[in-house]
Design a protein around this motif. Sequence first.
Motif, PDB file in Angstrom:
ATOM      1  N   ILE A  65     -50.311 -40.301  23.961  1.00  0.00           N
ATOM      2  CA  ILE A  65     -51.464 -39.404  23.829  1.00  0.00           C
ATOM      3  C   ILE A  65     -51.461 -38.364  24.939  1.00  0.00           C
ATOM      4  CG2 ILE A  65     -53.988 -39.313  23.938  1.00  0.00           C
ATOM      5  CD1 ILE A  65     -53.856 -42.066  22.371  1.00  0.00           C
ATOM      6  N   ALA A  66     -51.115 -38.771  26.160  1.00  0.00           N
ATOM      7  CA  ALA A  66     -51.014 -37.801  27.261  1.00  0.00           C
ATOM      8  C   ALA A  66     -49.995 -36.721  26.923  1.00  0.00           C
ATOM      9  CB  ALA A  66     -50.646 -38.508  28.565  1.00  0.00           C
ATOM     10  N   LEU A  67     -48.866 -37.111  26.337  1.00  0.00           N
ATOM     11  CA  LEU A  67     -47.844 -36.138  25.950  1.00  0.00           C
ATOM     12  C   LEU A  67     -48.305 -35.283  24.770  1.00  0.00           C
ATOM     13  CD1 LEU A  67     -44.723 -38.392  26.404  1.00  0.00           C
ATOM     14  CD2 LEU A  67     -45.221 -36.297  27.686  1.00  0.00           C
ATOM     15  N   ALA A  68     -48.991 -35.885  23.805  1.00  0.00           N
ATOM     16  CA  ALA A  68     -49.493 -35.124  22.649  1.00  0.00           C
ATOM     17  C   ALA A  68     -50.450 -34.030  23.095  1.00  0.00           C
ATOM     18  CB  ALA A  68     -50.175 -36.054  21.654  1.00  0.00           C
ATOM     19  N   LEU A  69     -51.317 -34.352  24.037  1.00  0.00           N
ATOM     20  CA  LEU A  69     -52.253 -33.344  24.532  1.00  0.00           C
ATOM     21  C   LEU A  69     -51.515 -32.205  25.220  1.00  0.00           C
ATOM     22  CD1 LEU A  69     -55.025 -35.698  25.914  1.00  0.00           C
ATOM     23  CD2 LEU A  69     -55.107 -34.325  23.817  1.00  0.00           C
ATOM     24  N   ARG A  70     -50.493 -32.548  25.986  1.00  0.00           N
ATOM     25  CA  ARG A  70     -49.709 -31.526  26.673  1.00  0.00           C
ATOM     26  C   ARG A  70     -48.943 -30.668  25.657  1.00  0.00           C
ATOM     27  NH1 ARG A  70     -48.892 -30.587  31.741  1.00  0.00           N
ATOM     28  NH2 ARG A  70     -49.770 -32.524  32.500  1.00  0.00           N
ATOM     29  N   ALA A  71     -48.411 -31.295  24.607  1.00  0.00           N
ATOM     30  CA  ALA A  71     -47.630 -30.579  23.585  1.00  0.00           C
ATOM     31  C   ALA A  71     -48.517 -29.921  22.531  1.00  0.00           C
ATOM     32  CB  ALA A  71     -46.662 -31.540  22.903  1.00  0.00           C
ATOM     33  N   ARG A  72     -49.807 -30.269  22.526  1.00  0.00           N
ATOM     34  CA  ARG A  72     -50.747 -29.774  21.517  1.00  0.00           C
ATOM     35  C   ARG A  72     -50.268 -30.099  20.103  1.00  0.00           C
ATOM     36  NH1 ARG A  72     -53.961 -25.361  24.469  1.00  0.00           N
ATOM     37  NH2 ARG A  72     -53.118 -25.611  26.528  1.00  0.00           N
ATOM     38  N   CYS A  73     -49.834 -31.341  19.947  1.00  0.00           N
ATOM     39  CA  CYS A  73     -49.359 -31.782  18.634  1.00  0.00           C
ATOM     40  C   CYS A  73     -50.329 -32.810  18.063  1.00  0.00           C
ATOM     41  CB  CYS A  73     -47.947 -32.352  18.744  1.00  0.00           C
ATOM     42  SG  CYS A  73     -47.841 -33.952  19.565  1.00  0.00           S
ATOM     43  N   PRO A  74     -50.234 -33.065  16.766  1.00  0.00           N
ATOM     44  CA  PRO A  74     -51.150 -34.014  16.122  1.00  0.00           C
ATOM     45  C   PRO A  74     -50.977 -35.449  16.630  1.00  0.00           C
ATOM     46  CG  PRO A  74     -49.965 -32.713  14.473  1.00  0.00           C
ATOM     47  CD  PRO A  74     -49.334 -32.431  15.806  1.00  0.00           C
ATOM     48  N   ILE A  75     -52.085 -36.162  16.619  1.00  0.00           N
ATOM     49  CA  ILE A  75     -52.091 -37.605  16.873  1.00  0.00           C
ATOM     50  C   ILE A  75     -52.505 -38.240  15.557  1.00  0.00           C
ATOM     51  CG2 ILE A  75     -53.101 -39.503  18.196  1.00  0.00           C
ATOM     52  CD1 ILE A  75     -53.822 -37.340  20.350  1.00  0.00           C
ATOM     53  N   ARG A  76     -51.703 -39.180  15.083  1.00  0.00           N
ATOM     54  CA  ARG A  76     -51.965 -39.823  13.792  1.00  0.00           C
ATOM     55  C   ARG A  76     -51.965 -41.336  13.959  1.00  0.00           C
ATOM     56  NH1 ARG A  76     -48.505 -35.205  11.631  1.00  0.00           N
ATOM     57  NH2 ARG A  76     -50.127 -33.854  10.785  1.00  0.00           N
ATOM     58  N   VAL A  77     -52.793 -41.977  13.161  1.00  0.00           N
ATOM     59  CA  VAL A  77     -52.931 -43.429  13.197  1.00  0.00           C
ATOM     60  C   VAL A  77     -52.638 -43.972  11.808  1.00  0.00           C
ATOM     61  CG1 VAL A  77     -54.565 -45.330  13.571  1.00  0.00           C
ATOM     62  CG2 VAL A  77     -54.665 -43.291  15.026  1.00  0.00           C
ATOM     63  N   ALA A  78     -51.858 -45.035  11.748  1.00  0.00           N
ATOM     64  CA  ALA A  78     -51.604 -45.693  10.463  1.00  0.00           C
ATOM     65  C   ALA A  78     -52.918 -46.213   9.900  1.00  0.00           C
ATOM     66  CB  ALA A  78     -50.608 -46.838  10.649  1.00  0.00           C
ATOM     67  N   GLU A  79     -53.116 -46.055   8.601  1.00  0.00           N
ATOM     68  CA  GLU A  79     -54.341 -46.503   7.936  1.00  0.00           C
ATOM     69  C   GLU A  79     -54.625 -47.971   8.252  1.00  0.00           C
ATOM     70  OE1 GLU A  79     -57.729 -47.150   6.082  1.00  0.00           O
ATOM     71  OE2 GLU A  79     -56.917 -45.119   6.192  1.00  0.00           O
ATOM     72  N   GLU A  80     -53.618 -48.795   8.237  1.00  0.00           N
ATOM     73  CA  GLU A  80     -53.797 -50.223   8.523  1.00  0.00           C
ATOM     74  C   GLU A  80     -54.357 -50.437   9.937  1.00  0.00           C
ATOM     75  OE1 GLU A  80     -51.103 -54.262   8.937  1.00  0.00           O
ATOM     76  OE2 GLU A  80     -50.305 -52.574   7.812  1.00  0.00           O
ATOM     77  N   VAL A  81     -53.867 -49.665  10.902  1.00  0.00           N
ATOM     78  CA  VAL A  81     -54.370 -49.769  12.274  1.00  0.00           C
ATOM     79  C   VAL A  81     -55.816 -49.294  12.329  1.00  0.00           C
ATOM     80  CG1 VAL A  81     -54.105 -48.930  14.648  1.00  0.00           C
ATOM     81  CG2 VAL A  81     -52.076 -49.531  13.300  1.00  0.00           C
ATOM     82  N   MET A  82     -56.102 -48.172  11.680  1.00  0.00           N
ATOM     83  CA  MET A  82     -57.476 -47.646  11.665  1.00  0.00           C
ATOM     84  C   MET A  82     -58.418 -48.682  11.048  1.00  0.00           C
ATOM     85  SD  MET A  82     -59.621 -45.234  12.419  1.00  0.00           S
ATOM     86  CE  MET A  82     -58.770 -43.683  12.692  1.00  0.00           C
ATOM     87  N   ARG A  83     -58.010 -49.266   9.968  1.00  0.00           N
ATOM     88  CA  ARG A  83     -58.848 -50.259   9.279  1.00  0.00           C
ATOM     89  C   ARG A  83     -59.103 -51.478  10.185  1.00  0.00           C
ATOM     90  NH1 ARG A  83     -55.693 -51.277   5.146  1.00  0.00           N
ATOM     91  NH2 ARG A  83     -54.815 -53.097   6.128  1.00  0.00           N
ATOM     92  N   ASP A  84     -58.071 -51.942  10.868  1.00  0.00           N
ATOM     93  CA  ASP A  84     -58.195 -53.141  11.690  1.00  0.00           C
ATOM     94  C   ASP A  84     -58.942 -52.896  13.005  1.00  0.00           C
ATOM     95  OD1 ASP A  84     -56.805 -54.453   9.717  1.00  0.00           O
ATOM     96  OD2 ASP A  84     -54.917 -54.546  10.834  1.00  0.00           O
TER      97      ASP A  84
END
Length: 139
Positions: free
Chosen positions: A115-134
């Motif tokens: 996430i620290a790298l995603a913020l620096r790169a300004r790229c999307p952060i995505r979560v697997a539906e199964e992880v989101m559900r759990d």
Amino acid sequence: MDDPTKWIDVLLARVVLQDESDQQNLYLKERSGKRGFAILIGTSEAAEIQRVLAEVEVQRPLTHQLLFEAVTALGARLTEVRIVALERSTFFARLVLSPTPGELVEVDARPSDAIALALRARCPIRVAEEVMRDASTTG
């Protein structure tokens, strides 16, 4: 082979710093919905995320900035970060890198680092539906 996983785009909703604790809370929330969840992260990762959010530059690159600059210097780019699994209260992530146009390479990472790298790169952060559900709470 196509990835059958359904991916949910998320935003970093907030980082909660707790004095005198070596664990901090990072909250992710889905872009188009009400679900979200917290991830416990270390103090140094929380500090890096706070620096990126506040656009604070340091005199010499710290670890996350160094890795981001190394990836860029090698001609690759970070295209997205994925939170791929939740096992026994531990989240797992992957960096999705594009070393050449049309090519994707995945690298295992801790979610806090990813996430620290995603913020620096300004790229999307995505979560697997199964992880989101759990992991999710509503609201």
